[in-house]
Design a protein around this motif. Sequence first.
Motif, PDB file in Angstrom:
ATOM      1  N   GLN A 128       0.871  -1.172   0.000  1.00 35.89           N
ATOM      2  CA  GLN A 128       0.000   0.000   0.000  1.00 35.89           C
ATOM      3  C   GLN A 128       0.911   1.226   0.000  1.00 35.89           C
ATOM      4  OE1 GLN A 128      -3.441   0.070  -0.058  1.00 35.89           O
ATOM      5  NE2 GLN A 128      -3.210  -2.128  -0.418  1.00 35.89           N
ATOM      6  N   LYS A 129       0.615   2.191  -0.879  1.00 33.32           N
ATOM      7  CA  LYS A 129       1.441   3.384  -0.987  1.00 33.32           C
ATOM      8  C   LYS A 129       0.570   4.625  -0.881  1.00 33.32           C
ATOM      9  CE  LYS A 129       4.400   0.799  -4.034  1.00 33.32           C
ATOM     10  NZ  LYS A 129       3.385  -0.189  -4.358  1.00 33.32           N
ATOM     11  N   PRO A 130       1.139   5.723  -0.393  1.00 33.01           N
ATOM     12  CA  PRO A 130       0.361   6.963  -0.281  1.00 33.01           C
ATOM     13  C   PRO A 130       0.091   7.572  -1.653  1.00 33.01           C
ATOM     14  CG  PRO A 130       2.653   7.390   0.248  1.00 33.01           C
ATOM     15  CD  PRO A 130       2.523   5.891   0.069  1.00 33.01           C
ATOM     16  N   ALA A 131      -0.845   8.487  -1.701  1.00 32.05           N
ATOM     17  CA  ALA A 131      -1.209   9.141  -2.960  1.00 32.05           C
ATOM     18  C   ALA A 131      -0.043   9.919  -3.568  1.00 32.05           C
ATOM     19  CB  ALA A 131      -2.394  10.078  -2.727  1.00 32.05           C
ATOM     20  N   PHE A 132       0.896  10.356  -2.740  1.00 30.57           N
ATOM     21  CA  PHE A 132       2.031  11.143  -3.245  1.00 30.57           C
ATOM     22  C   PHE A 132       3.209  10.277  -3.711  1.00 30.57           C
ATOM     23  CE2 PHE A 132       2.603  10.909   1.368  1.00 30.57           C
ATOM     24  CZ  PHE A 132       3.951  10.560   1.500  1.00 30.57           C
ATOM     25  N   ASN A 133       3.005   8.971  -3.764  1.00 30.74           N
ATOM     26  CA  ASN A 133       4.061   8.082  -4.254  1.00 30.74           C
ATOM     27  C   ASN A 133       4.315   8.368  -5.739  1.00 30.74           C
ATOM     28  OD1 ASN A 133       5.705   5.582  -3.591  1.00 30.74           O
ATOM     29  ND2 ASN A 133       4.661   4.927  -5.440  1.00 30.74           N
ATOM     30  N   PRO A 134       5.553   8.718  -6.098  1.00 37.57           N
ATOM     31  CA  PRO A 134       5.826   9.013  -7.513  1.00 37.57           C
ATOM     32  C   PRO A 134       5.889   7.723  -8.334  1.00 37.57           C
ATOM     33  CG  PRO A 134       7.827   9.268  -6.221  1.00 37.57           C
ATOM     34  CD  PRO A 134       6.723   8.935  -5.261  1.00 37.57           C
ATOM     35  N   PRO A 135       5.844   7.855  -9.667  1.00 33.84           N
ATOM     36  CA  PRO A 135       5.997   6.657 -10.506  1.00 33.84           C
ATOM     37  C   PRO A 135       7.394   6.074 -10.338  1.00 33.84           C
ATOM     38  CG  PRO A 135       5.940   8.652 -11.856  1.00 33.84           C
ATOM     39  CD  PRO A 135       5.652   9.070 -10.448  1.00 33.84           C
ATOM     40  N   ASN A 136       7.494   4.767 -10.477  1.00 35.36           N
ATOM     41  CA  ASN A 136       8.775   4.078 -10.259  1.00 35.36           C
ATOM     42  C   ASN A 136       9.906   4.614 -11.139  1.00 35.36           C
ATOM     43  OD1 ASN A 136       7.573   2.443  -8.345  1.00 35.36           O
ATOM     44  ND2 ASN A 136       7.160   0.795  -9.784  1.00 35.36           N
ATOM     45  N   TRP A 137       9.601   5.030 -12.355  1.00 34.08           N
ATOM     46  CA  TRP A 137      10.647   5.445 -13.287  1.00 34.08           C
ATOM     47  C   TRP A 137      11.381   6.704 -12.830  1.00 34.08           C
ATOM     48  CZ3 TRP A 137      10.470  10.283 -15.235  1.00 34.08           C
ATOM     49  CH2 TRP A 137       9.248  10.937 -15.259  1.00 34.08           C
ATOM     50  N   ILE A 138      10.802   7.482 -11.921  1.00 32.68           N
ATOM     51  CA  ILE A 138      11.419   8.750 -11.509  1.00 32.68           C
ATOM     52  C   ILE A 138      12.639   8.547 -10.600  1.00 32.68           C
ATOM     53  CG2 ILE A 138      10.127   9.304  -9.395  1.00 32.68           C
ATOM     54  CD1 ILE A 138      10.541  11.804 -12.130  1.00 32.68           C
ATOM     55  N   SER A 166       7.937   6.615   5.648  1.00 30.27           N
ATOM     56  CA  SER A 166       7.082   6.622   6.833  1.00 30.27           C
ATOM     57  C   SER A 166       5.648   6.220   6.482  1.00 30.27           C
ATOM     58  CB  SER A 166       7.105   8.017   7.469  1.00 30.27           C
ATOM     59  OG  SER A 166       6.264   8.060   8.583  1.00 30.27           O
ATOM     60  N   ALA A 167       5.142   6.779   5.387  1.00 25.82           N
ATOM     61  CA  ALA A 167       3.772   6.441   4.970  1.00 25.82           C
ATOM     62  C   ALA A 167       3.656   4.972   4.589  1.00 25.82           C
ATOM     63  CB  ALA A 167       3.359   7.329   3.797  1.00 25.82           C
ATOM     64  N   ILE A 168       4.630   4.458   3.871  1.00 26.55           N
ATOM     65  CA  ILE A 168       4.607   3.039   3.475  1.00 26.55           C
ATOM     66  C   ILE A 168       4.677   2.150   4.712  1.00 26.55           C
ATOM     67  CG2 ILE A 168       5.919   1.215   2.308  1.00 26.55           C
ATOM     68  CD1 ILE A 168       6.530   3.319   0.102  1.00 26.55           C
ATOM     69  N   ALA A 169       5.538   2.496   5.658  1.00 27.96           N
ATOM     70  CA  ALA A 169       5.629   1.708   6.881  1.00 27.96           C
ATOM     71  C   ALA A 169       4.303   1.719   7.638  1.00 27.96           C
ATOM     72  CB  ALA A 169       6.761   2.244   7.773  1.00 27.96           C
ATOM     73  N   SER A 170       3.689   2.868   7.705  1.00 31.22           N
ATOM     74  CA  SER A 170       2.416   3.008   8.420  1.00 31.22           C
ATOM     75  C   SER A 170       1.270   2.268   7.712  1.00 31.22           C
ATOM     76  CB  SER A 170       2.083   4.488   8.552  1.00 31.22           C
ATOM     77  OG  SER A 170       0.848   4.666   9.188  1.00 31.22           O
ATOM     78  N   LEU A 171       1.226   2.387   6.400  1.00 32.52           N
ATOM     79  CA  LEU A 171       0.142   1.761   5.627  1.00 32.52           C
ATOM     80  C   LEU A 171       0.254   0.231   5.547  1.00 32.52           C
ATOM     81  CD1 LEU A 171      -0.044   4.279   2.648  1.00 32.52           C
ATOM     82  CD2 LEU A 171      -1.835   3.886   4.377  1.00 32.52           C
ATOM     83  N   ASN A 172       1.409  -0.302   5.855  1.00 38.43           N
ATOM     84  CA  ASN A 172       1.639  -1.738   5.669  1.00 38.43           C
ATOM     85  C   ASN A 172       1.972  -2.460   6.966  1.00 38.43           C
ATOM     86  OD1 ASN A 172       1.601  -2.257   2.569  1.00 38.43           O
ATOM     87  ND2 ASN A 172       2.630  -0.300   2.881  1.00 38.43           N
ATOM     88  N   LYS A 173       1.386  -2.014   8.042  1.00 37.79           N
ATOM     89  CA  LYS A 173       1.599  -2.654   9.353  1.00 37.79           C
ATOM     90  C   LYS A 173       0.847  -3.962   9.417  1.00 37.79           C
ATOM     91  CE  LYS A 173       3.584   0.702  12.009  1.00 37.79           C
ATOM     92  NZ  LYS A 173       4.929   0.369  12.263  1.00 37.79           N
TER      93      LYS A 173
END
Length: 161
Positions: free
Chosen positions: A43-53, A154-161
């Motif tokens: 699960q990733k936050p809405a502000f997660n950029p595309p992988n290619w960046i 931080s967001a990824i850690a929180s969203l994937n507990k």
Amino acid sequence: METPASRGSVVTLVALLGLTLGLGALGSLATVPQIPGWYAQLQKPAFNPPNWIFGPVWTTLYVLMAVSIWRVWRSTHADALKTKVAFFLMLLLNAAWSPVFFALHCPDLSLWIIYFYVGALALLIRNLWRQDRLAAALQFPHLAWVLFATALNSAIASLNK
């Protein structure tokens, strides 16, 4: 006034570029295999950029790191040793982050690494500022990106507990 070329030879610059870009390449060895599998399912936050960046951004930042430290490499400033120690500590923490986050699948532990990374980078910038303000300014995009990466981690850690 000294010029950057008189502070460190072109050979030194090439070596520092090799070090930083090589470090990035090593990090990608831990990262790339995990992108389509483990990372994709997180699960990733809405502000997660595309992988290619990430590749172009980190490549640019590694070049800026090398140029920054090269500008002060032969400095006789009182903070010269502290600057090099902060630089290598920052690189060590940079090198540790990708394997911990991606290969070990530990967003929580990698968050602690990135906190220390931000501290080491801030120390590096402070020491660079005292010696060469352009060298310090070259690290501002790096600091901005790592602060963004901290929020993302931080967001990824929180969203994937």
